[in-house]
Design a protein around this motif. Structure first.
Motif, PDB file in Angstrom:
ATOM      1  N   PHE A  13       0.846  -1.206   0.000  1.00 26.98           N
ATOM      2  CA  PHE A  13       0.000   0.000   0.000  1.00 26.98           C
ATOM      3  C   PHE A  13       0.871   1.241   0.000  1.00 26.98           C
ATOM      4  N   VAL A  14       0.516   2.204  -0.860  1.00 26.48           N
ATOM      5  CA  VAL A  14       1.205   3.494  -0.848  1.00 26.48           C
ATOM      6  C   VAL A  14       0.246   4.632  -0.470  1.00 26.48           C
ATOM      7  N   ASN A  15      -1.062   4.355  -0.495  1.00 27.94           N
ATOM      8  CA  ASN A  15      -2.037   5.348  -0.053  1.00 27.94           C
ATOM      9  C   ASN A  15      -3.421   4.702   0.028  1.00 27.94           C
ATOM     10  N   TRP A  16      -4.277   5.308   0.842  1.00 25.18           N
ATOM     11  CA  TRP A  16      -5.677   4.895   0.955  1.00 25.18           C
ATOM     12  C   TRP A  16      -6.477   6.066   1.505  1.00 25.18           C
ATOM     13  N   ASP A  17      -7.780   6.074   1.215  1.00 27.59           N
ATOM     14  CA  ASP A  17      -8.629   7.152   1.720  1.00 27.59           C
ATOM     15  C   ASP A  17     -10.099   6.824   1.444  1.00 27.59           C
TER      16      ASP A  17
ATOM     17  N   ASP B 187     -16.406  10.148   7.261  1.00 26.00           N
ATOM     18  CA  ASP B 187     -17.679  10.390   7.935  1.00 26.00           C
ATOM     19  C   ASP B 187     -18.879  10.320   6.993  1.00 26.00           C
ATOM     20  N   PHE B 188     -18.641  10.514   5.704  1.00 27.02           N
ATOM     21  CA  PHE B 188     -19.687  10.386   4.694  1.00 27.02           C
ATOM     22  C   PHE B 188     -19.088   9.690   3.475  1.00 27.02           C
ATOM     23  N   PRO B 189     -18.743   8.413   3.620  1.00 25.40           N
ATOM     24  CA  PRO B 189     -18.027   7.722   2.542  1.00 25.40           C
ATOM     25  C   PRO B 189     -18.952   7.260   1.407  1.00 25.40           C
ATOM     26  N   ILE B 190     -18.495   7.475   0.204  1.00 23.38           N
ATOM     27  CA  ILE B 190     -19.168   6.939  -0.977  1.00 23.38           C
ATOM     28  C   ILE B 190     -18.239   5.930  -1.652  1.00 23.38           C
ATOM     29  N   LEU B 191     -16.958   6.301  -1.731  1.00 23.17           N
ATOM     30  CA  LEU B 191     -15.952   5.423  -2.326  1.00 23.17           C
ATOM     31  C   LEU B 191     -14.801   5.196  -1.358  1.00 23.17           C
ATOM     32  N   VAL B 192     -14.232   4.001  -1.430  1.00 20.58           N
ATOM     33  CA  VAL B 192     -12.991   3.671  -0.728  1.00 20.58           C
ATOM     34  C   VAL B 192     -11.924   3.580  -1.813  1.00 20.58           C
ATOM     35  N   TYR B 193     -10.777   4.183  -1.555  1.00 18.15           N
ATOM     36  CA  TYR B 193      -9.671   4.213  -2.506  1.00 18.15           C
ATOM     37  C   TYR B 193      -8.436   3.642  -1.860  1.00 18.15           C
ATOM     38  N   PHE B 194      -7.662   2.879  -2.626  1.00 17.95           N
ATOM     39  CA  PHE B 194      -6.305   2.566  -2.208  1.00 17.95           C
ATOM     40  C   PHE B 194      -5.434   2.369  -3.431  1.00 17.95           C
ATOM     41  N   LYS B 195      -4.156   2.608  -3.249  1.00 17.72           N
ATOM     42  CA  LYS B 195      -3.160   2.414  -4.297  1.00 17.72           C
ATOM     43  C   LYS B 195      -2.115   1.473  -3.751  1.00 17.72           C
ATOM     44  N   GLU B 196      -1.735   0.496  -4.577  1.00 13.61           N
ATOM     45  CA  GLU B 196      -0.729  -0.479  -4.161  1.00 13.61           C
ATOM     46  C   GLU B 196       0.271  -0.692  -5.288  1.00 13.61           C
ATOM     47  N   THR B 197       1.411  -1.268  -4.949  1.00 13.58           N
ATOM     48  CA  THR B 197       2.470  -1.502  -5.929  1.00 13.58           C
ATOM     49  C   THR B 197       2.696  -2.985  -6.197  1.00 13.58           C
ATOM     50  N   GLN B 198       1.775  -3.813  -5.799  1.00 15.46           N
ATOM     51  CA  GLN B 198       1.901  -5.260  -5.972  1.00 15.46           C
ATOM     52  C   GLN B 198       1.430  -5.735  -7.346  1.00 15.46           C
ATOM     53  N   THR B 199       0.405  -5.087  -7.898  1.00 13.15           N
ATOM     54  CA  THR B 199      -0.179  -5.503  -9.167  1.00 13.15           C
ATOM     55  C   THR B 199       0.712  -5.070 -10.324  1.00 13.15           C
ATOM     56  N   GLN B 200       1.081  -6.030 -11.158  1.00 15.08           N
ATOM     57  CA  GLN B 200       1.943  -5.736 -12.295  1.00 15.08           C
ATOM     58  C   GLN B 200       1.138  -5.057 -13.403  1.00 15.08           C
ATOM     59  N   LYS B 201       1.711  -4.001 -13.953  1.00 17.38           N
ATOM     60  CA  LYS B 201       1.092  -3.281 -15.069  1.00 17.38           C
ATOM     61  C   LYS B 201       1.356  -4.044 -16.371  1.00 17.38           C
ATOM     62  N   PRO B 202       0.581  -3.747 -17.425  1.00 22.85           N
ATOM     63  CA  PRO B 202       0.807  -4.429 -18.707  1.00 22.85           C
ATOM     64  C   PRO B 202       2.228  -4.278 -19.249  1.00 22.85           C
ATOM     65  N   ASP B 203       2.907  -3.171 -18.905  1.00 19.86           N
ATOM     66  CA  ASP B 203       4.281  -2.969 -19.388  1.00 19.86           C
ATOM     67  C   ASP B 203       5.317  -3.708 -18.530  1.00 19.86           C
TER      68      ASP B 203
ATOM     69  N   GLN C  49      -8.553  -0.715  10.581  1.00 18.69           N
ATOM     70  CA  GLN C  49      -7.725  -1.843  10.144  1.00 18.69           C
ATOM     71  C   GLN C  49      -6.572  -1.393   9.248  1.00 18.69           C
ATOM     72  N   PHE C  50      -6.815  -0.457   8.332  1.00 20.07           N
ATOM     73  CA  PHE C  50      -5.714   0.065   7.510  1.00 20.07           C
ATOM     74  C   PHE C  50      -4.621   0.645   8.401  1.00 20.07           C
ATOM     75  N   GLU C  51      -5.016   1.385   9.426  1.00 20.52           N
ATOM     76  CA  GLU C  51      -4.045   1.979  10.347  1.00 20.52           C
ATOM     77  C   GLU C  51      -3.354   0.911  11.190  1.00 20.52           C
ATOM     78  N   LEU C  52      -4.119  -0.010  11.745  1.00 22.64           N
ATOM     79  CA  LEU C  52      -3.573  -1.084  12.576  1.00 22.64           C
ATOM     80  C   LEU C  52      -2.561  -1.927  11.809  1.00 22.64           C
ATOM     81  N   ARG C  53      -2.827  -2.165  10.533  1.00 24.72           N
ATOM     82  CA  ARG C  53      -1.956  -3.028   9.705  1.00 24.72           C
ATOM     83  C   ARG C  53      -0.781  -2.267   9.103  1.00 24.72           C
ATOM     84  N   GLY C  54      -0.686  -0.968   9.380  1.00 25.39           N
ATOM     85  CA  GLY C  54       0.451  -0.178   8.908  1.00 25.39           C
ATOM     86  C   GLY C  54       0.420   0.132   7.435  1.00 25.39           C
ATOM     87  N   CYS C  55      -0.774   0.192   6.835  1.00 20.83           N
ATOM     88  CA  CYS C  55      -0.888   0.537   5.425  1.00 20.83           C
ATOM     89  C   CYS C  55      -0.497   2.005   5.248  1.00 20.83           C
ATOM     90  N   ALA C  56       0.422   2.254   4.329  1.00 19.93           N
ATOM     91  CA  ALA C  56       0.922   3.614   4.114  1.00 19.93           C
ATOM     92  C   ALA C  56      -0.200   4.542   3.660  1.00 19.93           C
TER      93      ALA C  56
END
Length: 114
Positions: free
Chosen positions: A54-58, A64-80, A102-109
């Motif tokens: 994980f490099v970010n999440w939000d 307090d009024f969530p519609i979408l959950v976002y996260f970015k990770e570097t594990q998934t290989q891109k087509p290139d 849980q994101f905070e407890l698990r140390g997700c960046a």
């Protein structure tokens, strides 16, 4: 709205010792057993991401009024062939305060907001 209601009854967000993953629930079983959700329909591969990738999440617009959950990770290989980061969005169909905890407890960046 009915799509989100169906998804909320069949999908679970699982945090184990190593990774965050999406799992399906077998509502027909008395124990509501979890099973693999299969390959990611957008980028392929398992719907399972190691915490250290994980490099970010939000939450948008906010936790307090969530519609979408976002996260970015570097594990998934891109087509290139690179691992420069994959962005994921999913509807906020879970208790987002618990996801945040849980994101905070698990140390997700997380990138600090200005």
């Amino acid at each position: 709205a009915s799509l989100f209601a169906v998804q909320a009854t069949r999908i679970r967000f699982v945090f184990d010792k190593e990774a965050f993953e999406l799992a399906n629930i077998d509502v027909s079983s008395p124990e509501n057993k979890l099973y693999d959700s299969g390959e990611n329909i957008i980028v392929g591969g398992a719907n399972r991401w190691m915490y250290d990738s994980f490099v970010n999440w939000d939450f948008y617009p906010s936790v307090d009024f969530p519609i979408l959950v976002y996260f970015k990770e570097t594990q998934t290989q891109k087509p290139d062939g690179s691992y420069s980061g994959q962005v994921h969005f999913f509807p906020a169909i879970a208790n987002c305060k618990q996801l945040q905890e849980q994101f905070e407890l698990r140390g997700c960046a997380k990138v600090a907001k200005n």
